[in-house]
Design a protein around this motif. Sequence first.
Motif, PDB file in Angstrom:
ATOM      1  N   GLN A  25       0.800  -1.223   0.000  1.00 47.10           N
ATOM      2  CA  GLN A  25       0.000   0.000   0.000  1.00 47.10           C
ATOM      3  C   GLN A  25       0.837   1.280   0.000  1.00 47.10           C
ATOM      4  O   GLN A  25       0.340   2.354   0.307  1.00 47.10           O
ATOM      5  N   GLU A  26       2.100   1.188  -0.365  1.00 42.29           N
ATOM      6  CA  GLU A  26       2.990   2.358  -0.450  1.00 42.29           C
ATOM      7  C   GLU A  26       3.382   2.541  -1.913  1.00 42.29           C
ATOM      8  O   GLU A  26       3.854   1.613  -2.559  1.00 42.29           O
ATOM      9  N   ASP A  27       3.147   3.751  -2.469  1.00 40.29           N
ATOM     10  CA  ASP A  27       3.503   4.011  -3.860  1.00 40.29           C
ATOM     11  C   ASP A  27       5.018   4.129  -4.004  1.00 40.29           C
ATOM     12  O   ASP A  27       5.682   4.765  -3.189  1.00 40.29           O
ATOM     13  N   ILE A  28       5.533   3.521  -5.060  1.00 41.14           N
ATOM     14  CA  ILE A  28       6.961   3.592  -5.361  1.00 41.14           C
ATOM     15  C   ILE A  28       7.106   3.772  -6.874  1.00 41.14           C
ATOM     16  O   ILE A  28       6.340   3.217  -7.655  1.00 41.14           O
ATOM     17  N   THR A  29       8.077   4.602  -7.254  1.00 38.25           N
ATOM     18  CA  THR A  29       8.369   4.826  -8.662  1.00 38.25           C
ATOM     19  C   THR A  29       9.784   4.366  -8.929  1.00 38.25           C
ATOM     20  O   THR A  29      10.715   4.777  -8.232  1.00 38.25           O
ATOM     21  N   LEU A  30       9.940   3.503  -9.933  1.00 40.89           N
ATOM     22  CA  LEU A  30      11.249   3.030 -10.354  1.00 40.89           C
ATOM     23  C   LEU A  30      11.514   3.564 -11.755  1.00 40.89           C
ATOM     24  O   LEU A  30      10.673   3.422 -12.640  1.00 40.89           O
ATOM     25  N   VAL A  31      12.668   4.192 -11.933  1.00 38.32           N
ATOM     26  CA  VAL A  31      13.037   4.750 -13.233  1.00 38.32           C
ATOM     27  C   VAL A  31      14.377   4.157 -13.623  1.00 38.32           C
ATOM     28  O   VAL A  31      15.318   4.172 -12.830  1.00 38.32           O
ATOM     29  N   ASN A  32      14.476   3.617 -14.826  1.00 35.23           N
ATOM     30  CA  ASN A  32      15.743   3.126 -15.334  1.00 35.23           C
ATOM     31  C   ASN A  32      16.058   3.902 -16.609  1.00 35.23           C
ATOM     32  O   ASN A  32      15.207   4.024 -17.492  1.00 35.23           O
ATOM     33  N   ILE A  33      17.275   4.442 -16.669  1.00 36.19           N
ATOM     34  CA  ILE A  33      17.684   5.311 -17.778  1.00 36.19           C
ATOM     35  C   ILE A  33      18.928   4.759 -18.444  1.00 36.19           C
ATOM     36  O   ILE A  33      19.872   4.346 -17.778  1.00 36.19           O
ATOM     37  N   TYR A  34      18.919   4.752 -19.757  1.00 36.43           N
ATOM     38  CA  TYR A  34      20.144   4.545 -20.529  1.00 36.43           C
ATOM     39  C   TYR A  34      20.301   5.796 -21.377  1.00 36.43           C
ATOM     40  O   TYR A  34      19.637   5.969 -22.392  1.00 36.43           O
ATOM     41  N   ALA A  35      21.160   6.700 -20.915  1.00 40.53           N
ATOM     42  CA  ALA A  35      21.330   7.977 -21.608  1.00 40.53           C
ATOM     43  C   ALA A  35      22.145   7.794 -22.882  1.00 40.53           C
ATOM     44  O   ALA A  35      23.112   7.037 -22.892  1.00 40.53           O
ATOM     45  N   PRO A  36      21.774   8.480 -23.950  1.00 40.58           N
ATOM     46  CA  PRO A  36      22.588   8.414 -25.163  1.00 40.58           C
ATOM     47  C   PRO A  36      23.983   8.967 -24.876  1.00 40.58           C
ATOM     48  O   PRO A  36      24.140   9.865 -24.043  1.00 40.58           O
ATOM     49  N   TYR A  37      24.987   8.415 -25.524  1.00 41.36           N
ATOM     50  CA  TYR A  37      26.373   8.814 -25.255  1.00 41.36           C
ATOM     51  C   TYR A  37      26.600  10.296 -25.531  1.00 41.36           C
ATOM     52  O   TYR A  37      27.230  10.987 -24.752  1.00 41.36           O
ATOM     53  N   THR A  38      26.048  10.785 -26.628  1.00 44.91           N
ATOM     54  CA  THR A  38      26.203  12.197 -26.976  1.00 44.91           C
ATOM     55  C   THR A  38      25.102  13.008 -26.305  1.00 44.91           C
ATOM     56  O   THR A  38      23.928  12.694 -26.444  1.00 44.91           O
ATOM     57  N   GLY A  39      25.490  14.028 -25.568  1.00 45.22           N
ATOM     58  CA  GLY A  39      24.520  14.909 -24.916  1.00 45.22           C
ATOM     59  C   GLY A  39      23.849  14.292 -23.706  1.00 45.22           C
ATOM     60  O   GLY A  39      22.733  14.680 -23.357  1.00 45.22           O
ATOM     61  N   ALA A  40      24.504  13.356 -23.042  1.00 46.66           N
ATOM     62  CA  ALA A  40      23.901  12.652 -21.908  1.00 46.66           C
ATOM     63  C   ALA A  40      23.399  13.582 -20.806  1.00 46.66           C
ATOM     64  O   ALA A  40      22.250  13.442 -20.372  1.00 46.66           O
ATOM     65  N   PRO A  41      24.210  14.546 -20.324  1.00 47.48           N
ATOM     66  CA  PRO A  41      23.714  15.402 -19.231  1.00 47.48           C
ATOM     67  C   PRO A  41      22.437  16.155 -19.605  1.00 47.48           C
ATOM     68  O   PRO A  41      21.501  16.233 -18.821  1.00 47.48           O
ATOM     69  N   LYS A  42      22.399  16.686 -20.811  1.00 44.81           N
ATOM     70  CA  LYS A  42      21.225  17.441 -21.270  1.00 44.81           C
ATOM     71  C   LYS A  42      20.005  16.517 -21.386  1.00 44.81           C
ATOM     72  O   LYS A  42      18.899  16.869 -20.988  1.00 44.81           O
ATOM     73  N   TYR A  43      20.221  15.297 -21.909  1.00 47.18           N
ATOM     74  CA  TYR A  43      19.141  14.324 -22.056  1.00 47.18           C
ATOM     75  C   TYR A  43      18.554  13.963 -20.687  1.00 47.18           C
ATOM     76  O   TYR A  43      17.340  13.964 -20.501  1.00 47.18           O
ATOM     77  N   ILE A  44      19.427  13.666 -19.720  1.00 53.47           N
ATOM     78  CA  ILE A  44      18.980  13.263 -18.387  1.00 53.47           C
ATOM     79  C   ILE A  44      18.237  14.407 -17.704  1.00 53.47           C
ATOM     80  O   ILE A  44      17.176  14.208 -17.110  1.00 53.47           O
ATOM     81  N   LYS A  45      18.785  15.612 -17.800  1.00 54.24           N
ATOM     82  CA  LYS A  45      18.139  16.779 -17.194  1.00 54.24           C
ATOM     83  C   LYS A  45      16.733  16.949 -17.752  1.00 54.24           C
ATOM     84  O   LYS A  45      15.775  17.134 -17.010  1.00 54.24           O
ATOM     85  N   GLN A  46      16.593  16.877 -19.076  1.00 53.93           N
ATOM     86  CA  GLN A  46      15.284  17.039 -19.706  1.00 53.93           C
ATOM     87  C   GLN A  46      14.334  15.921 -19.279  1.00 53.93           C
ATOM     88  O   GLN A  46      13.164  16.173 -18.965  1.00 53.93           O
ATOM     89  N   LEU A  47      14.821  14.686 -19.237  1.00 47.50           N
ATOM     90  CA  LEU A  47      13.982  13.563 -18.823  1.00 47.50           C
ATOM     91  C   LEU A  47      13.502  13.745 -17.384  1.00 47.50           C
ATOM     92  O   LEU A  47      12.328  13.548 -17.083  1.00 47.50           O
ATOM     93  N   LEU A  48      14.405  14.152 -16.497  1.00 45.62           N
ATOM     94  CA  LEU A  48      14.020  14.371 -15.106  1.00 45.62           C
ATOM     95  C   LEU A  48      12.973  15.477 -14.984  1.00 45.62           C
ATOM     96  O   LEU A  48      12.031  15.364 -14.192  1.00 45.62           O
ATOM     97  N   GLU A  49      13.102  16.529 -15.772  1.00 46.02           N
ATOM     98  CA  GLU A  49      12.101  17.593 -15.765  1.00 46.02           C
ATOM     99  C   GLU A  49      10.759  17.073 -16.280  1.00 46.02           C
ATOM    100  O   GLU A  49       9.709  17.409 -15.737  1.00 46.02           O
ATOM    101  N   ASP A  50      10.801  16.247 -17.316  1.00 52.42           N
ATOM    102  CA  ASP A  50       9.573  15.709 -17.902  1.00 52.42           C
ATOM    103  C   ASP A  50       8.827  14.781 -16.940  1.00 52.42           C
ATOM    104  O   ASP A  50       7.597  14.725 -16.956  1.00 52.42           O
ATOM    105  N   VAL A  51       9.558  14.031 -16.128  1.00 55.21           N
ATOM    106  CA  VAL A  51       8.915  13.047 -15.246  1.00 55.21           C
ATOM    107  C   VAL A  51       8.770  13.537 -13.805  1.00 55.21           C
ATOM    108  O   VAL A  51       8.275  12.802 -12.962  1.00 55.21           O
ATOM    109  N   GLU A  52       9.170  14.767 -13.535  1.00 58.84           N
ATOM    110  CA  GLU A  52       9.146  15.279 -12.162  1.00 58.84           C
ATOM    111  C   GLU A  52       7.781  15.122 -11.503  1.00 58.84           C
ATOM    112  O   GLU A  52       7.678  14.766 -10.335  1.00 58.84           O
ATOM    113  N   GLY A  53       6.714  15.330 -12.241  1.00 58.17           N
ATOM    114  CA  GLY A  53       5.367  15.203 -11.691  1.00 58.17           C
ATOM    115  C   GLY A  53       4.983  13.773 -11.349  1.00 58.17           C
ATOM    116  O   GLY A  53       4.049  13.535 -10.593  1.00 58.17           O
TER     117      GLY A  53
END
Length: 147
Positions: A42-70
Amino acid sequence: MKMMGKKAGVAIHISDKLDLKAKAITRDKEGHFIILKRAIQQEDITLVNIYAPYTGAPKYIKQLLEDVEGEIDSITVIAGDFNTPPTPLDKSSKQKISKETSILNDSLEQMELIDIFTTFHPKATEYTFFSSAHGSFSKIDYIFGHR
């Protein structure tokens, strides 16, 4: 149970012995991430697994985290191959952290996500990747959780 992205990218493997109630699964068509929302005892849990593309990884991860923040619950685990070392301790060379990576670090901090391994082993320099082009080791695999 194993959930796969359409192009054999990321997966989350969960033992059949756990009493989990599925709520939602979100994934991208390129297989770079999967988000699994479940209830455990009865406890909500969110699991996220990411494989960032090699080129532009920091930008990709930042954008993904912003998109899923809610979608992030109070119990959230974000793991995967980030293809970028967020801190200088995660690199064997003395190269500076890029501006793009600094922005990613700011996003992780704003979301109150911490590197679980580094929290328990702050001086450890165990690496997950060797770049022959740069002749350096770096840690690119991470598990983040809420503070």
